[in-house]
Write an enzyme that holds these catalytic residues in place. Structure first.
Site, PDB file in Angstrom:
ATOM      1  CD  GLU A  16       2.013  -3.420  11.866  1.00 45.45           C
ATOM      2  OE1 GLU A  16       2.713  -4.327  11.401  1.00 45.45           O
ATOM      3  OE2 GLU A  16       1.730  -2.371  11.257  1.00 45.45           O
ATOM      4  CB  THR A  47       3.414   1.272  13.627  1.00 43.43           C
ATOM      5  OG1 THR A  47       2.497   2.111  14.322  1.00 43.43           O
ATOM      6  CG2 THR A  47       2.692   0.071  13.057  1.00 43.43           C
ATOM      7  CB  ALA A  50       9.067   7.169   8.226  1.00 43.32           C
ATOM      8  CG  ASP A 109       6.856   4.587   2.846  1.00 42.45           C
ATOM      9  OD1 ASP A 109       7.496   4.140   1.870  1.00 42.45           O
ATOM     10  OD2 ASP A 109       5.952   3.963   3.425  1.00 42.45           O
ATOM     11  CG  HIS A 148       9.330  -1.381  -1.797  1.00 42.28           C
ATOM     12  ND1 HIS A 148       9.921  -0.256  -2.317  1.00 42.28           N
ATOM     13  CD2 HIS A 148       8.765  -1.009  -0.626  1.00 42.28           C
ATOM     14  CE1 HIS A 148       9.749   0.753  -1.473  1.00 42.28           C
ATOM     15  NE2 HIS A 148       9.056   0.332  -0.436  1.00 42.28           N
ATOM     16  CE  LYS A 271     -11.683   0.159  13.243  1.00 46.06           C
ATOM     17  NZ  LYS A 271     -11.590   1.287  14.151  1.00 46.06           N
TER      18      LYS A 271
END
Ligand code: FAD
Length: 301
Positions: A16, A47, A50, A109, A148, A271
């Protein structure tokens, strides 16, 4: 081949990344992506913020580089809490035009001070929409081995997951966790609920103490005592902390793969040197879990 079919052939290893900051050239991420490509990922996901200012262009451009320059399957994250159906359509149409047919459908979120104004209130609503209107897309969804943080109970958490899978989620990618035992207990709950789609375990190697503390606080992920001791002991020695964090992640991965996990999703934090060290230490273990068919496919290519 659809991404989900990969799980039948091998233990999937995916990565990711996040897009470069706004107003930074998308090409600035190319060296990072090319180094990440050296670890032979089965796919790379990108990503997307939101709400607020994130429109999705950066995510799509990076996904485009992954898919069409690196020739690695790209998965675009789509959080829907602040997006209208039209905005979601625009993202999906652009992805399809760029030959990208894999998404991670998310709710996202809530952003402080910003009331949600999107069409889709839960990830399951978005999954169902994509499954119906964009049937060629492979749709993944998120899951939470340690529940969650908004779920009122373990049962409610599994019910939420059940809705996403019933709506058409092809596979699940988990939130990061530091205690494999919690992941195994989660797998048992999935089995009891009859949820059978492949589940990738999300692993985040520690890159620095502050970052891990920020992420675990925000996501509500518990930090085991032994992990906290490691963070505290090497807090002032970034190199030692990095090495300890990599060793911890490798131990988690070796255990998970040995127990037959469907896949590992590595949160790379952009990284590549960390992903490279982890891959160097585990690639024979991943290779040992490929079926004969997939080894033959790789040799042919
Ligand atoms: P949902 O599945 O909608 O669940 C959210 C909550 O609502 C849960 O508590 C669930 O139990 C409950 N729920 C679900 N359906 C119902 C229902 N019908 N009625 C009542 N309650 C319900 N965020 C980003 O903004 N951008 C990213 O790129 C991003 N990438 C991520 C990648 C991974 C692998 C993971 C695990 C998370 C990622 N997130 C990202 C974070 C994610 O958006 C948050 O964790 C968010 O709080 C929940 O998203 P979800 O898709 O799991 O939501």
């Amino acid at each position: 081949m659809k991404l989900v079919d990969l799980f039948e052939k091998k233990t999937v290893f995916s990565l990711e990344v996040f897009p470069p900051r706004k107003n930074t050239s998308k090409e600035s991420i190319l060296p990072t992506l090319s180094s990440l490509n050296d670890v032979s990922p089965d796919f790379i996901s990108v990503t997307l913020g939101a709400g607020g200012t994130a429109q999705g262009n950066e995510t799509i451009e990076v996904a485009n580089l992954i898919q069409n320059q690196l020739h690695v399957p790209a998965v675009a994250h789509i959080p829907s809490l602040y997006r209208s159906q039209q905005q979601v359509d625009e993202l999906l149409d652009q992805l399809a035009a760029d030959n990208i047919q894999n998404v991670l459908a998310l709710r996202g979120d809530p952003v402080d001070g910003l009331s949600p104004n999107g069409t889709f209130h839960h990830a399951s609503d978005l999954v169902a929409y994509i499954d119906r209107e964009y049937p060629n897309f492979d749709v993944a969804a998120a899951c939470y081995p340690e529940v969650h943080q908004e779920s009122p109970s373990v049962v409610a958490d599994i019910e939420g997951l059940r809705r996403k899978v019933d709506a058409g989620a092809d596979h699940l990618i988990s939130q990061l966790f530091f205690d494999n035992q919690h992941f195994y207990e989660f797998q048992e709950r999935l089995a009891l609920a009859g949820i059978q789609v492949p589940v990738e375990a999300g692993i985040m190697p520690c890159t620095n103490k502050k970052q891990i503390e920020r992420i675990t606080k925000f996501s509500g992920v518990p930090v085991p005592k032994k992990y906290q001791k490691m963070l505290d002991r090497y807090a002032d020695n970034p190199l030692a902390l990095k090495d300890a964090g990599i060793a911890y992640a490798i131990e988690q991965i070796v255990d998970l793969v040995s127990q037959g996990v469907d896949g590992i999703h590595l949160y790379t934090m952009n990284k590549p040197e960390i992903a490279e060290k982890i891959w160097a230490a585990t690639k024979t273990i991943f290779a040992a879990n490929q079926t004969k068919d997939s080894v033959e496919i790789e040799l042919v290519h």
